[in-house]
Design a protein around this motif. Structure first.
Motif, PDB file in Angstrom:
ATOM      1  N   UNK A 227       2.487  13.551  -0.486  1.00 22.63           N
ATOM      2  CA  UNK A 227       1.271  12.902  -0.916  1.00 22.63           C
ATOM      3  C   UNK A 227       1.501  11.393  -1.474  1.00 22.63           C
ATOM      4  N   UNK A 228       0.796  10.458  -1.276  1.00 26.19           N
ATOM      5  CA  UNK A 228       0.732   9.019  -1.497  1.00 26.19           C
ATOM      6  C   UNK A 228      -0.766   8.857  -2.388  1.00 26.19           C
ATOM      7  N   UNK A 229      -0.198   8.355  -3.632  1.00 30.05           N
ATOM      8  CA  UNK A 229      -1.468   7.781  -4.241  1.00 30.05           C
ATOM      9  C   UNK A 229      -1.278   6.608  -4.463  1.00 30.05           C
ATOM     10  N   UNK A 230      -2.131   5.610  -3.952  1.00 33.80           N
ATOM     11  CA  UNK A 230      -2.327   4.117  -4.497  1.00 33.80           C
ATOM     12  C   UNK A 230      -3.169   3.573  -5.392  1.00 33.80           C
ATOM     13  N   UNK A 231      -2.861   3.439  -6.987  1.00 39.28           N
ATOM     14  CA  UNK A 231      -3.720   3.165  -7.705  1.00 39.28           C
ATOM     15  C   UNK A 231      -4.075   1.636  -7.542  1.00 39.28           C
ATOM     16  N   UNK A 232      -5.383   1.422  -7.810  1.00 42.09           N
ATOM     17  CA  UNK A 232      -5.707  -0.225  -7.627  1.00 42.09           C
ATOM     18  C   UNK A 232      -5.379  -0.389  -6.336  1.00 42.09           C
ATOM     19  N   UNK A 233      -5.761   0.230  -5.179  1.00 37.63           N
ATOM     20  CA  UNK A 233      -5.237  -0.009  -3.919  1.00 37.63           C
ATOM     21  C   UNK A 233      -5.545  -1.260  -3.389  1.00 37.63           C
ATOM     22  N   UNK A 234      -6.419  -2.273  -4.086  1.00 33.68           N
ATOM     23  CA  UNK A 234      -6.664  -3.603  -3.596  1.00 33.68           C
ATOM     24  C   UNK A 234      -5.221  -4.542  -3.560  1.00 33.68           C
ATOM     25  N   UNK A 235      -4.315  -3.827  -4.098  1.00 33.83           N
ATOM     26  CA  UNK A 235      -2.990  -4.516  -4.054  1.00 33.83           C
ATOM     27  C   UNK A 235      -2.345  -4.497  -2.668  1.00 33.83           C
ATOM     28  N   UNK A 236      -3.155  -3.841  -1.799  1.00 34.09           N
ATOM     29  CA  UNK A 236      -2.704  -3.625  -0.367  1.00 34.09           C
ATOM     30  C   UNK A 236      -3.628  -4.415   0.626  1.00 34.09           C
ATOM     31  N   UNK A 237      -4.517  -5.311  -0.014  1.00 33.09           N
ATOM     32  CA  UNK A 237      -5.491  -6.062   0.793  1.00 33.09           C
ATOM     33  C   UNK A 237      -4.902  -7.075   1.686  1.00 33.09           C
ATOM     34  N   UNK A 238      -3.669  -7.506   1.431  1.00 30.99           N
ATOM     35  CA  UNK A 238      -3.000  -8.407   2.543  1.00 30.99           C
ATOM     36  C   UNK A 238      -2.039  -7.656   3.539  1.00 30.99           C
ATOM     37  N   UNK A 239      -2.469  -6.148   3.637  1.00 30.46           N
ATOM     38  CA  UNK A 239      -1.713  -5.271   4.505  1.00 30.46           C
ATOM     39  C   UNK A 239      -0.418  -5.586   4.641  1.00 30.46           C
TER      40      UNK A 239
END
Length: 580
Positions: A227-239
């Motif tokens: 299981x992966x949980x990305x908190x404040x997932x907008x950190x990945x908005x640059x893909x």
């Protein structure tokens, strides 16, 4: 009985690195397919390609009822299996959204879950894939995601969070699922946690790390995490354009559950949603080109980035209906808090400061506006002009912002002051030193940030100076402060919402009031205009029913607009242009 008429051929296989459906159909059927599937890609030969998802298989099954296509037995089995899988998932997600609670025999959390929190966890379990939990700030997204880990098959898990939050996540894990062992990763290089003191030779059930350490651990943990949980997932908005994005995508491969947490996943333009989902739920929105063909409609910016979604409200509704996103407001779940009251406050700026910097960047402004200049040089000049002019604007109004905060402190216990540039912080620290201001910015260590927050909470400091992009997910400020001041602006409206969310969350007993300090000079006028545009992209995706600012007609090329303003300012100083 005569043989069923067919209208072409359907195949399945890899194409450009992903499983793809290929169609060669009669011309009139091909035209119909392109109208039905806006994401299709047509080759020079006229063949049609659609990246595979279970939803696409379901739609193809429906299409074949009207226009049968020839296919091999293997392709027919694949189509039926994938379509049935989509149908089953859709049925259970719909049932959960309508109030169904799937039974389970897993251990109960130490603190009872609220119905809306359990509902989101149930959807993550039902989809067995990626879900974005976009509940409004303060509704307990951290706790909601931990409920997913009640399933023993979900372990081991990895939580990825901003730098200042690992200890907060560990405390929440211990309070919610105390039988699980958590471990905070302390190095960018992999090590054996069982060798650490107090481990009892046990591997962690839940690893906790930061985005900055993710790249160093990705290959070590790849294939081991369920299981992966990305908190404040907008950190990945640059893909996958960044190391942390590529590491996140690698870790996502083979996981059973993936959850992204953010009340503001889209900071700027709608295409950021695709970048996030490409890691969180690969293929769910097709390839990037397919996503832009289906949902796009705006002009593309530099390097093919910053693409507007034509109908963000429709995209948000689609994500909800398919279970790809669960996003509830406080009103919807009966835990309503008053929305922050925003006040725009006119502030004086020292025009001479901005004029001096405009003269320094005049050459870069000319280069940026020249159609004959090198694109890479224009890109570099755009970044430098943006930084220098924003900093100059912040410096020019910093003394006046500090004076406004000082006046607020005559009636308020504490104030949070948001900014961006170190030179601006230095002015605020000097002007407000009587109130023992402390810093919570990108320069302090995690321990330093924690000390600053605690000094503010304890009352030893009355002013917490925070970077606009620091502190996402920070808890505890709401118990001691309800007033914030934006001394500088960010280009992204989601950043301002995240800042307000540090105060407007459960535990806040007062109406939250935030002041936006706006000068009529420098970058502030353009930024205020741009923020209205971006609100029209971001807010409807997360909350389709929200009232938003009317978007500005056309895109705002902020770099060129800043460059034009710089040259106009220089000409005015030289007496070549008459002030209006």
């Amino acid at each position: 009985m005569s043989r069923t008429k067919t209208y072409g051929l359907l195949v399945f296989g890899p194409y450009l690195g992903r499983d793809t459906w290929g169609i060669r159909a009669h011309p009139h059927v091909a035209l119909r397919i392109k109208r039905i599937f806006p994401r299709v890609e047509q080759s020079r030969t006229g063949d049609i390609y659609i990246k595979h998802t279970p939803e696409v298989a379901r739609d193809l099954e429906w299409l074949l009822e009207r226009f049968p296509l020839e296919m091999s037995e293997d392709v027919a089995v694949r189509l039926k299996t994938e379509a049935e899988a989509h149908r089953a998932t859709e049925e259970v997600v719909t049932a959960i959204l309508e109030g169904y609670r799937p039974p389970d025999t897993w251990r109960a959390p130490a603190r009872p879950a609220r119905p809306y929190q359990q509902q989101a966890a149930d959807i993550v379990h039902a989809r067995r894939g990626g879900v974005l939990i976009g509940d409004q700030v303060g509704l307990g997204k951290t706790y909601t995601s931990l409920l997913v880990l009640r399933d023993p098959a979900a372990l081991p898990a990895l939580v990825v969070c901003p730098t200042h939050l690992p200890a907060q996540w560990l405390r929440e894990l211990e309070a919610t699922l105390p039988w699980l062992r958590g471990h905070i990763i302390t190095s960018t290089k992999p090590y054996d946690p069982t060798a650490r003191r107090g481990s009892d030779g046990r591997q962690p059930d839940v690893w906790i790390t930061t985005y900055s350490k993710l790249a160093g651990w990705a290959h070590h943990l790849h294939g081991k995490i369920k299981t992966l949980i990305f908190d404040e997932v907008q950190e990945l908005r640059t893909g996958t354009a960044t190391n942390k994005g590529r590491a996140a995508a690698l870790l996502a491969e083979g996981t059973l559950y993936r959850a992204g947490l953010s009340a503001t996943p889209v900071y700027n333009y709608g295409d950021e949603a695709w970048e996030i989902y490409d890691i969180l739920a690969p293929g769910a929105l097709g390839s990037r080109d397919e996503f832009l063909r289906e949902w796009g409609g705006g002009q593309r910016g530099m390097n093919d980035r910053h693409v507007k979604v034509a109908n963000p409200r429709a995209l948000g509704t689609y994500l909800r209906d398919t279970g790809l996103m669960v996003a509830r407001t406080r009103a919807e779940v009966g835990r309503q808090l008053p929305e922050p009251t925003r006040v725009t406050q006119d502030v004086i700026a020292d025009h001479a400061v901005i004029d001096r910097v405009a003269g320094d960047v005049e050459a870069m402004a000319q280069l940026l506006l020249s159609p004959d200049s090198d694109p890479k040089e224009r890109w570099s000049a755009a970044g430098q002009i943006d930084w220098r002019m924003r900093e100059a604007t912040g410096i020019a109004k910093a003394p006046y912002v500090a004076e406004f905060v000082r006046l607020l402190l005559e009636s308020e216990r504490r104030v949070v002051l948001w900014g961006w540039h170190r030179a601006v912080y230095d002015i605020w620290l000097e002007k407000l030193k009587a109130f023992q201001p402390v810093l919570y910015t990108g320069s302090e260590s995690a321990a330093g940030k924690a000390r600053s927050a605690q000094e503010f909470i304890d009352g030893r400091s009355r002013v917490l100076i925070m970077s606009l992009r620091s502190g996402a997910g920070l808890d505890g400020l709401q118990g001691v402060c309800s007033v914030g001041v934006f001394g500088e602006l960010d280009w992204s409206p989601g950043v301002h919402s995240q800042c307000e969310g540090r105060l407007a969350r459960e535990g806040q007993e007062n109406q939250v009031l935030t002041y936006f300090m706006l000068s009529d000079d420098g970058t502030d006028p353009l930024m205020a205009e741009t923020l209205n545009l971006k609100s029209g992209q971001a807010e409807p995706i997360v909350n389709p029913d929200a009232a938003t600012f009317a978007p500005v007609v056309g895109d705002v090329d902020r770099a060129r607009a800043l460059a034009a303003d710089v040259l106009a300012r220089v000409r005015r100083r030289a007496g070549q242009l008459t002030l209006p």
